[in-house]
Design an enzyme around this catalytic site. Structure first.
Site, PDB file in Angstrom:
ATOM      1  N   CYS A  47     147.131 -33.741  47.483  1.00 37.04           N
ATOM      2  CA  CYS A  47     148.101 -33.977  48.505  1.00 37.04           C
ATOM      3  C   CYS A  47     149.170 -32.365  48.862  1.00 37.04           C
ATOM      4  CB  CYS A  47     149.046 -34.088  46.839  1.00 37.04           C
ATOM      5  SG  CYS A  47     150.487 -34.796  47.235  1.00 37.04           S
ATOM      6  N   CYS A  93     153.048 -32.381  48.162  1.00 37.85           N
ATOM      7  CA  CYS A  93     152.818 -31.809  47.667  1.00 37.85           C
ATOM      8  C   CYS A  93     152.900 -30.669  47.680  1.00 37.85           C
ATOM      9  CB  CYS A  93     152.434 -31.797  46.077  1.00 37.85           C
ATOM     10  SG  CYS A  93     151.414 -33.995  46.016  1.00 37.85           S
ATOM     11  N   ASP A  94     151.818 -30.127  48.465  1.00 32.19           N
ATOM     12  CA  ASP A  94     150.989 -28.325  48.133  1.00 32.19           C
ATOM     13  C   ASP A  94     151.349 -27.874  49.274  1.00 32.19           C
ATOM     14  OD1 ASP A  94     150.984 -28.869  45.339  1.00 32.19           O
ATOM     15  OD2 ASP A  94     149.023 -29.163  45.800  1.00 32.19           O
TER      16      ASP A  94
END
Ligand code: NDP
Length: 316
Positions: A138, A141-142
């Site tokens: 992701c 997200c990261d």
């Protein structure tokens, strides 16, 4: 197989153990619908991530498992009941739906399907070991954790393009490793990626064989079309090779799925009256916790309205 033992008919049954399910549980519990949640035996996607920095309300971020635990506790505070069983089938029976799980036939007038999806993985050495330590599925997200690093992305679809573009905002360089000599992604996304030659490099017709590292990812080993193997040094490895919705158990239920297996919805309404869906099992596009939570809320409100309508019509 022994016939499943029937349970009393409830107002709502929620199937799933992720943030969509917990949000639906919270709302239906507060609406006094006494929800039962079949939360499964596996792990939801947030519980297998580390720091979540894009869920509103947590300026310092929150660990994925902690966020999920808090959501569950919040629903339980209002009376939501959880059962750790995997749903096996859904059937409409005598004005109610029946979900078979662990030898019991759970029955309810409305059902919320929130069984999520699984990011595909390659099953290669190092992938599990470095999960959350440089391996991710992701980028939204990261990506910020990879500031100043070189990252490798596997895949050639729209997700791989989108993740790569997101990563360019943080990483010094993004290397896409794709198994064929052409991308599957839409032309517009391909053009964007291929137009960023200073930031994005593509390794065509190559396979990632292993994730290398010590405490954190330090590289990947790849094999090209000629069979030659080499290590690409990198600080992160993103898998963007697609997702599989957890919907196989719905085969034969009458819930319409799209060709990839995602639940087809209008808003959160499925093809069966009184059956609603939320989260990644019905969302191939966004796959974000906040959207799953929002859809869980919508599904709960629709389930409540469905019951109210049934009461008003005298069919409850
Ligand atoms: P896709 O299934 O479209 O693409 C998966 C990619 O991963 C393909 O290029 C495939 O290779 C590759 N792949 C699959 N398995 C392996 C494997 N074992 N080893 C190596 N490579 C592998 O999935 P996406 O997640 O990219 O997209 C899913 C859907 O979501 C699509 O409909 C997409 O259009 C949509 N989407 C749209 C976005 C947008 O419009 N902005 C953003 C993200 C997704 P191959 O090409 O050889 O099959």
């Amino acid at each position: 197989m022994a016939r499943a033992k029937p349970a009393p008919v409830r107002d709502v049954l929620i199937v799933g153990g992720g943030i969509a399910a917990h949000t639906a549980a919270l709302y239906t519990a507060r609406a006094k619908m006494r929800p039962l949640i079949l939360a499964g035996t596996g792990m939801d996607q947030l519980s297998s991530t580390t720091l979540v920095e894009n869920y509103p309300g947590f300026p310092e971020g929150i660990q994925g498992p902690e966020l999920i635990q808090k959501c569950k506790e919040q629903a339980e505070r209002f009376g939501a009941e959880y059962v750790g069983e995997d749903a096996e089938s859904l059937q409409g029976k005598k004005g109610a739906y029946e979900v078979a799980a662990g030898g019991t036939a759970y029955r309810a007038r409305t059902v919320i399907l929130a069984t999520g999806a699984k990011a595909r993985t390659l099953g290669i050495p190092g992938e599990k070991e470095f999960w959350g330590k440089g391996v991710s599925t992701c980028a939204p997200c990261d990506a910020p954790f990879f500031k100043g690093k070189v990252v490798v992305v596997a895949g050639g679809g729209d997700s791989a393009m989108e993740e790569s573009l997101t990563l360019t905002k943080f990483a010094t360089k993004v290397i896409i490793v794709h198994r064929r000599d052409a991308f599957k992604a839409s032309k517009i996304m391909q053009d964007r990626v291929l137009g960023m030659k200073d930031k994005i490099e593509v390794v065509w017709s190559a396979q990632v064989l292993e994730v290398l590292g010590d405490k954190f990812v330090q590289g990947v080993r790849v094999r090209d079309a000629s069979g030659k193997e080499r290590a690409i040094p990198c600080g992160g490895f993103f898998l963007a090779i697609g997702h599989d919705p957890n919907t196989r158990w719905l085969a034969g239920s009458g819930v319409q799925l799209d060709p990839q297996g995602y639940i087809q919805v209008q808003g959160v309404t499925t093809s069966l009256p009184g059956v609603f869906a939320a989260g990644d099992a019905m969302d191939p596009h966004y796959r974000q916790a906040v959207i799953s939570a929002g859809a869980g809320c919508m599904a709960a409100l629709e389930a409540e309205r469905h019951i109210e309508r049934a009461k008003a019509e005298g069919s409850y």
